[in-house]
Scaffold this active site. Sequence first.
Site, PDB file in Angstrom:
ATOM      1  N   ASN A   8      42.464  42.062  28.816  1.00  0.00           N
ATOM      2  CA  ASN A   8      41.743  41.910  27.551  1.00  0.00           C
ATOM      3  C   ASN A   8      42.133  40.550  26.978  1.00  0.00           C
ATOM      4  O   ASN A   8      43.238  40.382  26.478  1.00  0.00           O
ATOM      5  CB  ASN A   8      42.147  43.057  26.595  1.00  0.00           C
ATOM      6  CG  ASN A   8      41.561  42.874  25.205  1.00  0.00           C
ATOM      7  OD1 ASN A   8      40.685  42.033  24.987  1.00  0.00           O
ATOM      8  ND2 ASN A   8      42.048  43.655  24.259  1.00  0.00           N
ATOM      9  N   LYS A  10      40.905  39.039  24.436  1.00  0.00           N
ATOM     10  CA  LYS A  10      40.789  38.945  22.974  1.00  0.00           C
ATOM     11  C   LYS A  10      40.077  37.637  22.591  1.00  0.00           C
ATOM     12  O   LYS A  10      39.161  37.218  23.287  1.00  0.00           O
ATOM     13  CB  LYS A  10      42.175  39.081  22.344  1.00  0.00           C
ATOM     14  CG  LYS A  10      42.909  40.324  22.868  1.00  0.00           C
ATOM     15  CD  LYS A  10      44.145  40.689  22.105  1.00  0.00           C
ATOM     16  CE  LYS A  10      44.759  41.951  22.715  1.00  0.00           C
ATOM     17  NZ  LYS A  10      45.875  42.492  21.962  1.00  0.00           N
ATOM     18  N   HIS A  96      38.920  49.403  20.370  1.00  0.00           N
ATOM     19  CA  HIS A  96      40.223  48.740  20.453  1.00  0.00           C
ATOM     20  C   HIS A  96      40.923  48.788  19.089  1.00  0.00           C
ATOM     21  O   HIS A  96      40.265  48.687  18.050  1.00  0.00           O
ATOM     22  CB  HIS A  96      40.067  47.285  20.916  1.00  0.00           C
ATOM     23  CG  HIS A  96      41.403  46.676  21.238  1.00  0.00           C
ATOM     24  ND1 HIS A  96      42.198  46.118  20.276  1.00  0.00           N
ATOM     25  CD2 HIS A  96      42.092  46.602  22.400  1.00  0.00           C
ATOM     26  CE1 HIS A  96      43.332  45.711  20.855  1.00  0.00           C
ATOM     27  NE2 HIS A  96      43.286  45.985  22.133  1.00  0.00           N
ATOM     28  N   GLU A  98      42.535  46.737  17.419  1.00  0.00           N
ATOM     29  CA  GLU A  98      42.299  45.600  16.507  1.00  0.00           C
ATOM     30  C   GLU A  98      40.957  45.736  15.792  1.00  0.00           C
ATOM     31  O   GLU A  98      40.805  45.304  14.659  1.00  0.00           O
ATOM     32  CB  GLU A  98      42.425  44.281  17.295  1.00  0.00           C
ATOM     33  CG  GLU A  98      43.893  43.975  17.583  1.00  0.00           C
ATOM     34  CD  GLU A  98      44.168  43.274  18.899  1.00  0.00           C
ATOM     35  OE1 GLU A  98      43.252  42.668  19.471  1.00  0.00           O
ATOM     36  OE2 GLU A  98      45.330  43.349  19.355  1.00  0.00           O
ATOM     37  N   GLU A 169      46.582  53.328  23.994  1.00  0.00           N
ATOM     38  CA  GLU A 169      47.334  52.154  23.551  1.00  0.00           C
ATOM     39  C   GLU A 169      48.004  52.458  22.216  1.00  0.00           C
ATOM     40  O   GLU A 169      47.364  52.363  21.165  1.00  0.00           O
ATOM     41  CB  GLU A 169      46.400  50.958  23.378  1.00  0.00           C
ATOM     42  CG  GLU A 169      45.697  50.537  24.642  1.00  0.00           C
ATOM     43  CD  GLU A 169      45.201  49.098  24.547  1.00  0.00           C
ATOM     44  OE1 GLU A 169      45.630  48.282  25.361  1.00  0.00           O
ATOM     45  OE2 GLU A 169      44.412  48.787  23.647  1.00  0.00           O
ATOM     46  N   GLY A 175      51.047  43.984  21.597  1.00  0.00           N
ATOM     47  CA  GLY A 175      51.426  42.625  21.220  1.00  0.00           C
ATOM     48  C   GLY A 175      52.799  42.529  20.581  1.00  0.00           C
ATOM     49  O   GLY A 175      53.161  41.495  20.018  1.00  0.00           O
ATOM     50  N   SER A 213      51.927  45.958  25.632  1.00  0.00           N
ATOM     51  CA  SER A 213      53.065  45.197  26.165  1.00  0.00           C
ATOM     52  C   SER A 213      53.322  45.448  27.651  1.00  0.00           C
ATOM     53  O   SER A 213      54.461  45.480  28.107  1.00  0.00           O
ATOM     54  CB  SER A 213      54.323  45.452  25.327  1.00  0.00           C
ATOM     55  OG  SER A 213      54.124  44.968  24.004  1.00  0.00           O
ATOM     56  N   GLY A 234      46.884  42.725  27.407  1.00  0.00           N
ATOM     57  CA  GLY A 234      46.496  41.633  26.524  1.00  0.00           C
ATOM     58  C   GLY A 234      47.244  40.355  26.882  1.00  0.00           C
ATOM     59  O   GLY A 234      46.863  39.622  27.795  1.00  0.00           O
TER      60      GLY A 234
HETATM   61  P1  PGA Z   1      49.246  43.477  24.763  1.00  0.00           P
HETATM   62  O1  PGA Z   1      47.788  43.958  24.289  1.00  0.00           O
HETATM   63  O2  PGA Z   1      49.297  43.657  26.264  1.00  0.00           O
HETATM   64  O3  PGA Z   1      49.331  42.036  24.352  1.00  0.00           O
HETATM   65  O4  PGA Z   1      50.250  44.349  24.077  1.00  0.00           O
HETATM   66  C1  PGA Z   1      47.168  45.101  24.842  1.00  0.00           C
HETATM   67  C2  PGA Z   1      45.783  45.279  24.247  1.00  0.00           C
HETATM   68  O5  PGA Z   1      45.588  44.945  23.067  1.00  0.00           O
HETATM   69  O6  PGA Z   1      44.865  45.767  24.916  1.00  0.00           O
END
Ligand code: PGA
Length: 249
Positions: A8, A10, A96, A98, A169, A175, A213, A234
């Site tokens: 992803n 983003k 997602h 976010e 998630e 993140g 992560s 991500g």
């Molecule tokens: P991350 O994000 O791997 O940076 O924790 C995962 C995601 O938002 O799908």
Amino acid sequence: MKKLMAANWKMYKTREEAAMTIASLKLAVGLPPADREVLVFAPFTAIECVSACLGGADGYAVGGQDLYPAVEGAFTGEISPGQLKDAGATWVLTGHSERRHILGESDELVGRKTAFALSQGLKVVLCIGETLAEREAGQLQAVLARQLKEGLAGVPGDVSAADLAIAYEPVWAIGTGKVAGPAEILEAHATVRAQLAQLLTTGSNLRILYGGSVKPDNTAEIISLDNVDGVLVGGASLQAESFSRIVLA
Ligand code: PGA
């Protein structure tokens, strides 16, 4: 079914950066292992270019990170499933964290997007997950059950398991560098599996991805866990060097 190794990106990457990353990824991974499928959720502006760079390579696909649930119309700033497919996307993300937490998307809207995308011939990864406050309040099961029920509300009960995957998630792991531990992942994925079996006749076959992560050095352990059928990555998917190690872990 193959494990789904999804990136992803983003709101990162120009078209040139996207093309360079895909070229390096293809060099590092080559033909993905027989039990792996590689998927890149690119920003809208880079979907066409990622699709062209992939050039139909076996085992790779590109998706959009969002859609609006209508064929076309006066929805300024939004994008339709048809436009995503026109650019080369075969997949799309819905729900997602976010989008839920920064853009304020409701469970109901996520459900409409999921059902509409499937009806228009896109494959979907529906994301769910609890916040830290919800986990600490003992609401994990209830939150996952609600997000799944509403997120899948308009989805046919016999949806093909190849067309729909769920990404668990935990919001507190996205993140933050705080990956969920094996026990936490096992518990959440077992809950998702049980809910899916109640909601869909194909629910026991759907892939359940873990996200939050994921890094090259924790992927092998995570994907070896029961009911973990892939990862959604991500930060560590932005560089071909680290994402290729995840794909091959
Ligand atoms: P991350 O994000 O791997 O940076 O924790 C995962 C995601 O938002 O799908």
